[in-house]
Structure formats: structure tokens, C-alpha cells
Write an enzyme that holds these catalytic residues in place. Structure first.
Site, PDB file in Angstrom:
ATOM      1  N   GLN A  15     -50.519  39.189  20.903  1.00  0.00           N
ATOM      2  CA  GLN A  15     -49.340  39.807  21.524  1.00  0.00           C
ATOM      3  C   GLN A  15     -49.537  41.273  21.927  1.00  0.00           C
ATOM      4  O   GLN A  15     -48.996  41.703  22.933  1.00  0.00           O
ATOM      5  CB  GLN A  15     -48.084  39.609  20.678  1.00  0.00           C
ATOM      6  CG  GLN A  15     -48.177  39.996  19.230  1.00  0.00           C
ATOM      7  CD  GLN A  15     -46.819  40.453  18.703  1.00  0.00           C
ATOM      8  OE1 GLN A  15     -45.816  40.452  19.422  1.00  0.00           O
ATOM      9  NE2 GLN A  15     -46.777  40.876  17.447  1.00  0.00           N
ATOM     10  N   ILE A  16     -50.325  42.049  21.186  1.00  0.00           N
ATOM     11  CA  ILE A  16     -50.557  43.436  21.630  1.00  0.00           C
ATOM     12  C   ILE A  16     -51.328  43.427  22.947  1.00  0.00           C
ATOM     13  O   ILE A  16     -50.971  44.121  23.909  1.00  0.00           O
ATOM     14  CB  ILE A  16     -51.318  44.258  20.565  1.00  0.00           C
ATOM     15  CG1 ILE A  16     -50.435  44.473  19.324  1.00  0.00           C
ATOM     16  CG2 ILE A  16     -51.746  45.615  21.128  1.00  0.00           C
ATOM     17  CD1 ILE A  16     -51.097  45.253  18.203  1.00  0.00           C
ATOM     18  N   ALA A  17     -52.385  42.609  22.988  1.00  0.00           N
ATOM     19  CA  ALA A  17     -53.200  42.530  24.204  1.00  0.00           C
ATOM     20  C   ALA A  17     -52.338  42.160  25.415  1.00  0.00           C
ATOM     21  O   ALA A  17     -52.525  42.692  26.506  1.00  0.00           O
ATOM     22  CB  ALA A  17     -54.326  41.512  24.022  1.00  0.00           C
ATOM     23  N   ARG A  92     -52.323  38.661   7.843  1.00  0.00           N
ATOM     24  CA  ARG A  92     -51.942  38.301   6.484  1.00  0.00           C
ATOM     25  C   ARG A  92     -51.094  37.047   6.527  1.00  0.00           C
ATOM     26  O   ARG A  92     -50.078  37.000   7.204  1.00  0.00           O
ATOM     27  CB  ARG A  92     -51.144  39.443   5.854  1.00  0.00           C
ATOM     28  CG  ARG A  92     -50.877  39.200   4.396  1.00  0.00           C
ATOM     29  CD  ARG A  92     -50.349  40.455   3.745  1.00  0.00           C
ATOM     30  NE  ARG A  92     -50.726  40.445   2.353  1.00  0.00           N
ATOM     31  CZ  ARG A  92     -51.037  41.521   1.670  1.00  0.00           C
ATOM     32  NH1 ARG A  92     -51.029  42.688   2.255  1.00  0.00           N
ATOM     33  NH2 ARG A  92     -51.347  41.437   0.405  1.00  0.00           N
ATOM     34  N   ARG A  98     -54.180  40.658  -1.177  1.00  0.00           N
ATOM     35  CA  ARG A  98     -54.733  41.779  -0.441  1.00  0.00           C
ATOM     36  C   ARG A  98     -56.259  41.681  -0.350  1.00  0.00           C
ATOM     37  O   ARG A  98     -56.869  41.944   0.670  1.00  0.00           O
ATOM     38  CB  ARG A  98     -54.334  43.090  -1.134  1.00  0.00           C
ATOM     39  CG  ARG A  98     -54.214  44.284  -0.238  1.00  0.00           C
ATOM     40  CD  ARG A  98     -53.974  45.524  -1.075  1.00  0.00           C
ATOM     41  NE  ARG A  98     -55.182  45.907  -1.778  1.00  0.00           N
ATOM     42  CZ  ARG A  98     -56.069  46.773  -1.310  1.00  0.00           C
ATOM     43  NH1 ARG A  98     -55.847  47.358  -0.172  1.00  0.00           N
ATOM     44  NH2 ARG A  98     -57.149  47.061  -1.997  1.00  0.00           N
ATOM     45  N   ASP A 159     -47.909  55.718  14.795  1.00  0.00           N
ATOM     46  CA  ASP A 159     -47.199  56.452  13.744  1.00  0.00           C
ATOM     47  C   ASP A 159     -46.821  57.854  14.250  1.00  0.00           C
ATOM     48  O   ASP A 159     -45.722  58.347  14.003  1.00  0.00           O
ATOM     49  CB  ASP A 159     -48.089  56.561  12.497  1.00  0.00           C
ATOM     50  CG  ASP A 159     -48.634  55.206  12.094  1.00  0.00           C
ATOM     51  OD1 ASP A 159     -47.840  54.365  11.653  1.00  0.00           O
ATOM     52  OD2 ASP A 159     -49.847  54.967  12.263  1.00  0.00           O
ATOM     53  N   HIS A 187     -53.379  54.359   8.025  1.00  0.00           N
ATOM     54  CA  HIS A 187     -52.315  53.688   8.769  1.00  0.00           C
ATOM     55  C   HIS A 187     -51.687  52.659   7.826  1.00  0.00           C
ATOM     56  O   HIS A 187     -51.980  51.475   7.874  1.00  0.00           O
ATOM     57  CB  HIS A 187     -52.869  53.005  10.028  1.00  0.00           C
ATOM     58  CG  HIS A 187     -51.875  52.090  10.661  1.00  0.00           C
ATOM     59  ND1 HIS A 187     -50.747  52.544  11.286  1.00  0.00           N
ATOM     60  CD2 HIS A 187     -51.812  50.740  10.734  1.00  0.00           C
ATOM     61  CE1 HIS A 187     -50.036  51.509  11.710  1.00  0.00           C
ATOM     62  NE2 HIS A 187     -50.664  50.400  11.390  1.00  0.00           N
TER      63      HIS A 187
END
Ligand code: NAI
Length: 333
Positions: A15-17, A92, A98, A159, A187
Site C-alpha cells: 500500500q505505501i508503494a 507483524r 517480537r 515522525d 522509529h
């Protein structure tokens, strides 16, 4: 006319791409006279989706696009690239520890770092976005030793932009009037959004943010936690993580790297620490950054009071632990 530059985007079917590609193709990042060839890397099961993205790139009919190469091969992806945007990472999943997440990402960035080292131009400018961004960048750089250390960075510009927006919002001014905020460290929710040396232009005059806001309590508490937790707030509301604003921040980061920062202004970028501000050398840490002629430098000599020092220590501690766990994971297989 200029020769095209080659830009690899990993996680290119994500989705960012999807928000990022148009801005690059439109010349918003590398200039309206700079042709581009996109190398689009994703995993094999996403090749169908990626084909759809390539169809859409074609359909934009944008003149700067000289090619779009969808691939699941690291060699094809990294071959001769000038710019490498590492957006893809292991997300995740529910019930995932983690440690498992870190292990999965260490594998990805080890493999991609090795390929970057082998196939990319030595001058390649690298930006890691996929989380955990700082530590993924650390691993990537480690496995690409022939590329200069100053060519590696990770994204904390989102940020930075969030911090600017919060201050602007509070003072009811446009965000462009807020200058020199800093994101220190990871981040993550331990990051330190610092406005100690930030200024805001109110009625044509640059004023320290602390003087303009006159509410130390808000600046030391709500402001910081809002910026630290903004990513989680977007996920809670949208059921998906920030993508539009993340893509915009990637463009800001790369445009400033390409063109330089304005005089007397700085931006936030995660870079490989040279020990500045007593941060562990080699750690990928977000700092105030100025750029001139494509060269990144960490802004020196800013005053750090005791309270700020504590905030910086906290995020450094988390990053050192994360990095140590990641390094352990590289030797465990
Ligand atoms: P997404 O899940 O929509 O897309 C990620 C894409 O990466 C998927 O298409 C996936 O198949 C691909 N991918 C996974 N492993 C890969 C590999 N080994 N090689 C190539 N591609 C691979 O995720 P979205 O929303 O685009 O976010 C991408 C990353 O950016 C996430 O890790 C997210 O946490 C991070 N992020 C970082 C921000 C920052 O400020 N540093 C801000 C927002 C997101």
C-alpha cells in the site's frame, strides 16, 4: 535530456508503494526533467498484483517513465540502481513474538543487503522504510560493506512531519511556518520528538516554539506522546497502517537528499551514527540532518538539557537492544 536513473522499490505491490509510485513517476522527487526506470520487487505470490500495478503505471502515460520492471529476483531488482527504497518487510502477524518478527526481517535484509552489495551502483542512495526501519537498515548496511556508510538511511521523516503538524495545529499556523523540529532515535514509540531548538513563524517573526506555545507541560507530555503513538492511532482508525503520509514522507526524504536542505534548516533522518551526541557509533539513529551537494551531515552543537538527554538515552537503549537481538539472529541460522 538526462539519462534515466534506476530506482528500486521493494514491497512494490503494497500500500505505501501504491501511493509512492505516482509521485516518483510525476517528477515530484527527482525533478521534472529526470527520466526514471522503476525496478519493482515483491515476493513471488504478489507477481500477479504487481503486474496490475505495472499496467496502471503504463496507463498514467507519464512522460518521465522509461520503464517499469516487475520482478521477484533480487539480481534484477538491484542491478545498477541509483536509488533503493526498501519499503517491503515482514509484517507483524497476530500472535507473532517480537523476536520472530525480528528474525524474519533479519533474513530478508541480510539477503537483500548481499544482493545490493553485489549488483547496485556503489553510489546508490538507500532508504529503509520497512519496520523495524532502523534495525533493518543496520542489517542491510552490514551485508553491503562495499557501499559507503553515508549512503544508508532510514525513514523518520514521517515522525518529523507529524511533529511539525502537531505544533502548527496547536498554533493555528501552516506547517511550513514550523522549522527545525527533530526526531531523535528509533522509529518507534521511544522516539524523542524534540522542539527545543524549533522555531515558528508567527506574524512574520521567527519565535522559539517553547515561547510561542507557552505550555511546557503540553510540550513535554501530550505533544510527545501524540507523535510517538500517531502510527498506532492511524492503524486503530483506518485498520491499515499509514500509507499516504508515509509515501509523502519518503518523497520529502529523498527530494531533500537529492536537492539539499534549505540554509539554516534541518530535517530528521536515521543515519549510521558517527558517535555524535554520544550515541553508539554504528547504530542507525535518527538525528537532525543537513544536506549539501548530496552529502549528509549531522547538525552539531545543539544544546541538550538533562531532560532531553534522558529522552535520548531511552530511545538509544531500545535501539541497542534491538540491534543486539538482530545481530544474534544473524548467527543463529
Ligand atoms: P504492505 O503489507 O501493504 O506492503 C508490503 C509489501 O512488501 C507486500 O506487498 C509484501 O508482499 C512485500 N514484501 C514482503 N516481504 C518482502 C520481501 N522479502 N521482498 C520484497 N517484498 C516483500 O505494507 P505497507 O503498508 O506498504 O508498509 C510497508 C512497511 O513500511 C511496513 O513494514 C510498515 O511497518 C513500514 N512503515 C514504516 C514507516 C516509517 O515511518 N518508517 C511508516 C509506515 C509504514
Amino acid at each position: 535530456t538526462k539519462e534515466p536513473i534506476r530506482i528500486v522499490i521493494t514491497g512494490a505491490a503494497g500500500q505505501i508503494a501504491y501511493s509512492l509510485i505516482h509521485q516518483i513517476c510525476n517528477g515530484d522527487v527527482f525533478g521534472k526533467d529526470q527520466p526514471v526506470i522503476l525496478h519493482l520487487l515483491d515476493i513471488t505470490p504478489m507477481m500477479g498484483v504487481l503486474q496490475g500495478v505495472v499496467m496502471e503505471i503504463e496507463d498514467t502515460s507519464l512522460p518521465l517513465v522509461k520503464g517499469a520492471i516487475p520482478t521477484d529476483s533480487e539480481e534484477t531488482a538491484f542491478k545498477d540502481v541509483d536509488v533503493a527504497l526498501f519499503v517491503g518487510a515482514m509484517p507483524r502477524k497476530e500472535g507473532m513474538e517480537r523476536k520472530d518478527l525480528l528474525n524474519a526481517n533479519v533474513k530478508i535484509f541480510k539477503s537483500q543487503g548481499t544482493a545490493l552489495d553485489k549488483f547496485a551502483k556503489k553510489s546508490v542512495k538507500v532508504l529503509v522504510v520497512g519496520n523495524p526501519a532502523n534495525t533493518n537498515c543496520y542489517i542491510l548496511a552490514h551485508y553491503a560493506p562495499s557501499i559507503p556508510r553515508e549512503n544508508f538511511s532510514c525513514l523518520t521523516r514521517l515522525d518529523h512531519n507529524r511533529a511539525k503538524a502537531q505544533i502548527a495545529n496547536r498554533l493555528k499556523v501552516s506547517p511550513e511556518n514550523v522549522k527545525n523540529v527533530i526526531i531523535w532515535g528509533n522509529h518507534s514509540s521511544t522516539q524523542f520528538p524534540d522542539v527545543r531548538s524549533a522555531t515558528v513563524n508567527v506574524n512574520g517573526k521567527d519565535t522559539p516554539v517553547y515561547d510561542a506555545i507557552k505550555d511546557d507541560n503540553w510540550l513535554k507530555n501530550d505533544f510527545i506522546s501524540t507523535v510517538q503513538k500517531r502510527g498506532a492511532a492511524v492503524i486503530a482508525a483506518r485498520k491499515l497502517s499509514s500509507a499516504m503520509s508515509a509515501a509523502k514522507a519518503i518523497c520529502d526524504h529523498m527530494r531533500d537528499w537529492w536537492n539539499g536542505t534549505k540554509d539554516n534548516e534541518w530535517v530528521s533522518m536515521g543515519v549510521i551514527s558517527d558517535g555524535s551526541y554520544d550515541i553508539e557509533k554504528g547504530l542507525v539513529f535518527s538525528y537532525p540532518i543537513q544536506i549539501k551537494d548530496g552529502k549528509i551531515s549531522i547538525v552539531q552543537g545543539l544544546k541538550i538539557d538533562d531532560w532531553s538527554r534522558e529522552m535520548i538515552e531511552k530511545t538509544q537503549k531500545e535501539l541497542v537492544e534491538e540491534k543486539n537481538d538482530a545481530v544474534k539472529a544473524t548467527t543463529s541460522d
